[in-house]
Design a protein around this motif. Structure first.
Motif, PDB file in Angstrom:
ATOM      1  N   VAL A 127       5.355   4.782   2.220  1.00 55.06           N
ATOM      2  CA  VAL A 127       5.730   6.010   2.698  1.00 55.06           C
ATOM      3  C   VAL A 127       6.661   5.396   4.055  1.00 55.06           C
ATOM      4  N   GLU A 128       6.097   4.519   4.790  1.00 54.86           N
ATOM      5  CA  GLU A 128       6.852   3.948   5.962  1.00 54.86           C
ATOM      6  C   GLU A 128       8.273   3.468   5.829  1.00 54.86           C
ATOM      7  N   VAL A 129       8.334   2.663   4.562  1.00 58.41           N
ATOM      8  CA  VAL A 129       9.581   2.346   4.074  1.00 58.41           C
ATOM      9  C   VAL A 129      10.686   3.537   3.846  1.00 58.41           C
ATOM     10  N   THR A 133       0.881  -1.057  -0.022  1.00 61.81           N
ATOM     11  CA  THR A 133       0.054   0.070   0.090  1.00 61.81           C
ATOM     12  C   THR A 133       0.931   1.276   0.164  1.00 61.81           C
ATOM     13  N   THR A 134       0.242   2.438  -0.280  1.00 58.93           N
ATOM     14  CA  THR A 134       1.201   3.707  -0.208  1.00 58.93           C
ATOM     15  C   THR A 134       1.490   3.882   1.108  1.00 58.93           C
ATOM     16  N   ALA A 193       6.792  -9.350   2.082  1.00 62.18           N
ATOM     17  CA  ALA A 193       6.271 -10.173   2.939  1.00 62.18           C
ATOM     18  C   ALA A 193       5.329  -9.606   3.863  1.00 62.18           C
ATOM     19  N   ASP A 194       5.514  -8.193   4.014  1.00 62.15           N
ATOM     20  CA  ASP A 194       4.528  -7.532   5.041  1.00 62.15           C
ATOM     21  C   ASP A 194       3.118  -7.258   4.166  1.00 62.15           C
ATOM     22  N   ALA A 195       3.071  -7.502   2.839  1.00 63.38           N
ATOM     23  CA  ALA A 195       1.940  -6.901   1.915  1.00 63.38           C
ATOM     24  C   ALA A 195       0.844  -8.037   1.916  1.00 63.38           C
ATOM     25  N   ILE A 235      15.080  -4.791   1.700  1.00 66.61           N
ATOM     26  CA  ILE A 235      13.950  -3.851   1.769  1.00 66.61           C
ATOM     27  C   ILE A 235      12.528  -4.363   0.881  1.00 66.61           C
ATOM     28  N   LYS A 236      13.113  -4.859  -0.344  1.00 65.86           N
ATOM     29  CA  LYS A 236      11.805  -5.376  -1.226  1.00 65.86           C
ATOM     30  C   LYS A 236      11.242  -6.533  -0.584  1.00 65.86           C
TER      31      LYS A 236
END
Length: 124
Positions: free
Chosen positions: A28-30, A23-24, A122-124, A116-117
């Motif tokens: 932004v968090e990353v 998500t957006t 994994a979080d998505a 990072i990717k």
């Protein structure tokens, strides 16, 4: 061309086989994370100094060509003069910088970006 079609479903609605898009808010968090900041610093600490150095080297060549004709016409050996040597040096420098950047990216940038990717997917 923009369309009014809705985005594809995020729940893996049957036809989507790739990873789910973050998500957006996750982007932004990353972007605000220390890990991403370190990745940007690593890139900038390599790219900016080399860019400035190459532009200075190129401008020196242009200025010498315009204002130091005697020096640029100096024979180095045979019919080869300083202008030709420095001009070929421009090409050599370009290839050297490209090679150095590819090594730098493979050693320092790609592993950080991949981490990072992977974490985002994994979080998505």
């Amino acid at each position: 061309m923009a369309t009014e079609a809705p985005p594809p479903p995020r729940d893996g609605g049957g036809t989507h086989s790739g990873p789910v898009q973050p998500t957006t808010e996750q982007f932004v968090e990353v972007q605000e994370s220390a890990e991403f900041g370190e990745l940007r610093r690593t890139y900038r600490s390599f790219a900016f100094p080399l860019t400035i150095a190459f532009i200075a080297w190129y401008l020196l060549y242009v200025l010498l060509s315009n204002y130091a004709g005697g020096f640029m016409g100096t024979k180095v050996f045979g019919n080869v003069n300083m202008a030709l040597v420095l001009g070929l040096g421009q090409f050599a420098t370009t290839f050297l910088i490209a090679w150095l950047y590819s090594r730098h990216a493979a050693d320092r940038l790609d592993p950080k970006a991949e981490a990072i990717k992977d974490r985002m997917e994994a979080d998505a």
